[in-house]
Design an enzyme around this catalytic site. Structure first.
Site, PDB file in Angstrom:
ATOM      1  N   LYS A  13       0.982  -1.003  -0.086  1.00  0.00           N
ATOM      2  CA  LYS A  13       0.174   0.090   0.110  1.00  0.00           C
ATOM      3  C   LYS A  13       0.886   1.114  -0.271  1.00  0.00           C
ATOM      4  CE  LYS A  13      -2.061  -1.081   3.700  1.00  0.00           C
ATOM      5  NZ  LYS A  13      -1.456  -2.546   4.131  1.00  0.00           N
ATOM      6  N   ARG A  88      -9.671   0.902   8.730  1.00  0.00           N
ATOM      7  CA  ARG A  88      -9.173  -0.629   8.922  1.00  0.00           C
ATOM      8  C   ARG A  88     -10.014  -1.420   9.662  1.00  0.00           C
ATOM      9  NH1 ARG A  88      -3.587   0.218   8.901  1.00  0.00           N
ATOM     10  NH2 ARG A  88      -2.263  -1.269   9.660  1.00  0.00           N
ATOM     11  N   ARG A 127      11.765  -5.737   4.442  1.00  0.00           N
ATOM     12  CA  ARG A 127      11.445  -4.230   4.416  1.00  0.00           C
ATOM     13  C   ARG A 127      12.463  -3.521   5.348  1.00  0.00           C
ATOM     14  NH1 ARG A 127       5.627  -2.056   5.352  1.00  0.00           N
ATOM     15  NH2 ARG A 127       6.026  -3.248   7.177  1.00  0.00           N
ATOM     16  N   ARG A 162      11.268  -1.616  11.184  1.00  0.00           N
ATOM     17  CA  ARG A 162      10.145  -1.123  12.110  1.00  0.00           C
ATOM     18  C   ARG A 162      10.209  -1.923  13.446  1.00  0.00           C
ATOM     19  NH1 ARG A 162       5.318  -0.111   8.173  1.00  0.00           N
ATOM     20  NH2 ARG A 162       4.203  -1.408   9.829  1.00  0.00           N
ATOM     21  N   ARG A 173      -0.315  -8.912  13.315  1.00  0.00           N
ATOM     22  CA  ARG A 173      -0.750  -7.877  12.286  1.00  0.00           C
ATOM     23  C   ARG A 173      -1.524  -8.690  11.165  1.00  0.00           C
ATOM     24  NH1 ARG A 173       4.367  -5.265  10.869  1.00  0.00           N
ATOM     25  NH2 ARG A 173       3.003  -4.220   9.153  1.00  0.00           N
TER      26      ARG A 173
HETATM   27  P1  AP5 Z   1       4.829  -1.647   1.813  1.00  0.00           P
HETATM   28  O1  AP5 Z   1       4.624  -0.717   0.786  1.00  0.00           O
HETATM   29  O2  AP5 Z   1       5.651  -0.915   2.887  1.00  0.00           O
HETATM   30  O3  AP5 Z   1       3.690  -2.457   2.305  1.00  0.00           O
HETATM   31  P2  AP5 Z   1       2.483  -1.806   3.379  1.00  0.00           P
HETATM   32  O4  AP5 Z   1       1.013  -2.648   2.547  1.00  0.00           O
HETATM   33  O5  AP5 Z   1       2.269  -0.388   3.225  1.00  0.00           O
HETATM   34  O6  AP5 Z   1       2.567  -2.585   4.487  1.00  0.00           O
HETATM   35  P3  AP5 Z   1       2.606  -2.054   6.026  1.00  0.00           P
HETATM   36  O7  AP5 Z   1       3.207  -3.016   6.899  1.00  0.00           O
HETATM   37  O8  AP5 Z   1       3.029  -0.768   6.080  1.00  0.00           O
HETATM   38  O9  AP5 Z   1       1.100  -1.802   6.303  1.00  0.00           O
HETATM   39  P4  AP5 Z   1       0.427  -2.270   7.675  1.00  0.00           P
HETATM   40  O10 AP5 Z   1      -0.956  -2.045   7.106  1.00  0.00           O
HETATM   41  O11 AP5 Z   1       0.607  -3.531   8.458  1.00  0.00           O
HETATM   42  O12 AP5 Z   1       1.039  -1.054   8.609  1.00  0.00           O
HETATM   43  P5  AP5 Z   1       0.858   0.333   8.815  1.00  0.00           P
HETATM   44  O13 AP5 Z   1       1.981   1.321   8.766  1.00  0.00           O
HETATM   45  O14 AP5 Z   1      -0.385   0.979   8.045  1.00  0.00           O
HETATM   46  O15 AP5 Z   1       5.598  -2.822   1.025  1.00  0.00           O
HETATM   47  C1  AP5 Z   1       6.317  -3.835   2.022  1.00  0.00           C
HETATM   48  C2  AP5 Z   1       7.558  -4.263   1.339  1.00  0.00           C
HETATM   49  O16 AP5 Z   1       7.516  -4.926   0.205  1.00  0.00           O
HETATM   50  C3  AP5 Z   1       8.682  -3.295   1.357  1.00  0.00           C
HETATM   51  O17 AP5 Z   1      10.004  -3.647   1.748  1.00  0.00           O
HETATM   52  C4  AP5 Z   1       8.532  -2.836  -0.244  1.00  0.00           C
HETATM   53  O18 AP5 Z   1       9.803  -2.356  -0.695  1.00  0.00           O
HETATM   54  C5  AP5 Z   1       8.164  -4.391  -0.756  1.00  0.00           C
HETATM   55  N1  AP5 Z   1       7.471  -4.230  -1.900  1.00  0.00           N
HETATM   56  C6  AP5 Z   1       6.157  -3.548  -1.966  1.00  0.00           C
HETATM   57  N2  AP5 Z   1       5.862  -3.764  -3.383  1.00  0.00           N
HETATM   58  C7  AP5 Z   1       6.745  -4.622  -4.249  1.00  0.00           C
HETATM   59  C8  AP5 Z   1       6.819  -5.166  -5.334  1.00  0.00           C
HETATM   60  N3  AP5 Z   1       5.752  -4.975  -6.296  1.00  0.00           N
HETATM   61  N4  AP5 Z   1       7.917  -5.868  -5.672  1.00  0.00           N
HETATM   62  C9  AP5 Z   1       8.775  -6.281  -4.698  1.00  0.00           C
HETATM   63  N5  AP5 Z   1       8.816  -5.451  -3.593  1.00  0.00           N
HETATM   64  C10 AP5 Z   1       7.785  -4.911  -3.046  1.00  0.00           C
HETATM   65  O19 AP5 Z   1       0.433   0.323  10.287  1.00  0.00           O
HETATM   66  C11 AP5 Z   1       1.145   0.049  11.476  1.00  0.00           C
HETATM   67  C12 AP5 Z   1       0.423  -0.258  12.600  1.00  0.00           C
HETATM   68  O20 AP5 Z   1      -0.373   1.349  13.111  1.00  0.00           O
HETATM   69  C13 AP5 Z   1      -0.903  -1.055  12.743  1.00  0.00           C
HETATM   70  O21 AP5 Z   1      -0.353  -2.304  13.163  1.00  0.00           O
HETATM   71  C14 AP5 Z   1      -1.705  -0.417  13.730  1.00  0.00           C
HETATM   72  O22 AP5 Z   1      -1.235  -0.836  15.149  1.00  0.00           O
HETATM   73  C15 AP5 Z   1      -1.535   0.965  13.605  1.00  0.00           C
HETATM   74  N6  AP5 Z   1      -2.601   1.650  12.589  1.00  0.00           N
HETATM   75  C16 AP5 Z   1      -2.359   2.344  11.439  1.00  0.00           C
HETATM   76  N7  AP5 Z   1      -3.592   2.366  10.803  1.00  0.00           N
HETATM   77  C17 AP5 Z   1      -4.662   2.333  11.796  1.00  0.00           C
HETATM   78  C18 AP5 Z   1      -5.818   2.480  11.670  1.00  0.00           C
HETATM   79  N8  AP5 Z   1      -6.515   3.031  10.705  1.00  0.00           N
HETATM   80  N9  AP5 Z   1      -6.604   1.945  12.677  1.00  0.00           N
HETATM   81  C19 AP5 Z   1      -6.124   1.494  13.737  1.00  0.00           C
HETATM   82  N10 AP5 Z   1      -4.775   1.240  13.906  1.00  0.00           N
HETATM   83  C20 AP5 Z   1      -3.949   1.708  12.936  1.00  0.00           C
END
Ligand code: AP5
Length: 217
Positions: A13, A88, A127, A162, A173
């Site tokens: 994402k 979410r 990552r 992270r 997660r």
């Molecule tokens: P990346 O683009 O970083 O993936 P992502 O889907 O953004 O993954 P996240 O882990 O950041 O999402 P998340 O939803 O768990 O965490 P968030 O920060 O929102 O890609 C992943 C890896 O793959 C990277 O290394 C990238 O380079 C590689 N990659 C990507 N595309 C590729 C491709 N095509 N080919 C090869 N490699 C590729 O949330 C963190 C925490 O915050 C949550 O656990 C929760 O506690 C809290 N939180 C956040 N939002 C909320 C909410 N709305 N409500 C409640 N709690 C929340």
């Protein structure tokens, strides 16, 4: 564009959102990035959120809605926004619906990024993220390595793993995603605004999103 990016942790994402902002100037709003910035700054919000995040749980809905209400009112959102990691839960999706109505804004599409679980697990353990809260560029030691010495290619800050990237937190997660967030796929399908994309290529995903928006999805 005004879009929601849905998908499991590691689905890409953040990567796709950053590519889309380069396309038309819409802003990326990542609740994860906002929360990590608050933890780093040691703010009240950060203190409240840290323990939930470190164990892979969701932060309470009300905290997230407070953040989003003020963020969506900021002037840069007028150009459009890409919601990355929000909503979410069903209550967050309901609250977002009310908020958009209040702001007189219409969503273009909710995009679901469908990526196989084994790809996700591999991506999350490899990552790395820029530690500069203003940058937060995403790297991957296999597919997109940082500069020499583990430095960010954009701002030169250290690139780190992270705090929620332990095996235990990743497992939690993914479980939280299946229980609380995956039901949003059906939610947006019923609303008629869902576009599901199965691909592991970020460029292919970006191009499908652009086409969906042009066609009114
Ligand atoms: P990346 O683009 O970083 O993936 P992502 O889907 O953004 O993954 P996240 O882990 O950041 O999402 P998340 O939803 O768990 O965490 P968030 O920060 O929102 O890609 C992943 C890896 O793959 C990277 O290394 C990238 O380079 C590689 N990659 C990507 N595309 C590729 C491709 N095509 N080919 C090869 N490699 C590729 O949330 C963190 C925490 O915050 C949550 O656990 C929760 O506690 C809290 N939180 C956040 N939002 C909320 C909410 N709305 N409500 C409640 N709690 C929340």
């Amino acid at each position: 564009m005004r879009i929601i990016l849905l998908g499991a942790p590691g689905a890409g994402k953040g990567t796709v959102a950053k590519l889309l902002t380069d396309y038309d100037g819409s802003v990326q709003i990542s609740t994860g990035d906002i929360l990590r910035g608050a933890v780093k700054a040691g703010s009240d919000l950060g203190k409240k959120a840290k323990s939930y995040m470190d164990r892979g749980d969701l932060v309470p809905d009300q905290l997230i809605m407070d953040i989003m209400e003020s963020r969506l009112r900021e002037p840069d959102c007028k150009k459009g926004f890409i919601l990355d990691g929000f909503p979410r839960t069903i209550p967050q999706a309901d609250a977002l619906k009310g908020l958009l109505k209040k702001l007189d804004l219409k969503l273009d599409v909710a995009v679901n990024l469908n990526v196989p679980r084994e790809v996700i697990l591999d991506r999350l353990t490899t990552r790395r993220t820029c530690s500069n809260p203003e940058c937060q560029e995403i790297y991957n030691i296999k597919s997109k390595p940082p500069a020499e010495g583990g430095k960010c290619k954009k701002c030169g800050w250290k690139v780190i793993q992270r705090d929620d990237e332990t095996e235990e937190a990743i497992t939690k997660r993914l479980q939280t995603y299946n229980e609380k967030t995956a039901p949003l796929i059906e939610y947006y399908r019923k609303e008629g605004s869902l576009k599901s994309i199965t691909s592991t290529s970020s460029e292919e995903i970006v191009s499908s999103i652009k086409t969906a928006i042009k066609k009114g999805h």
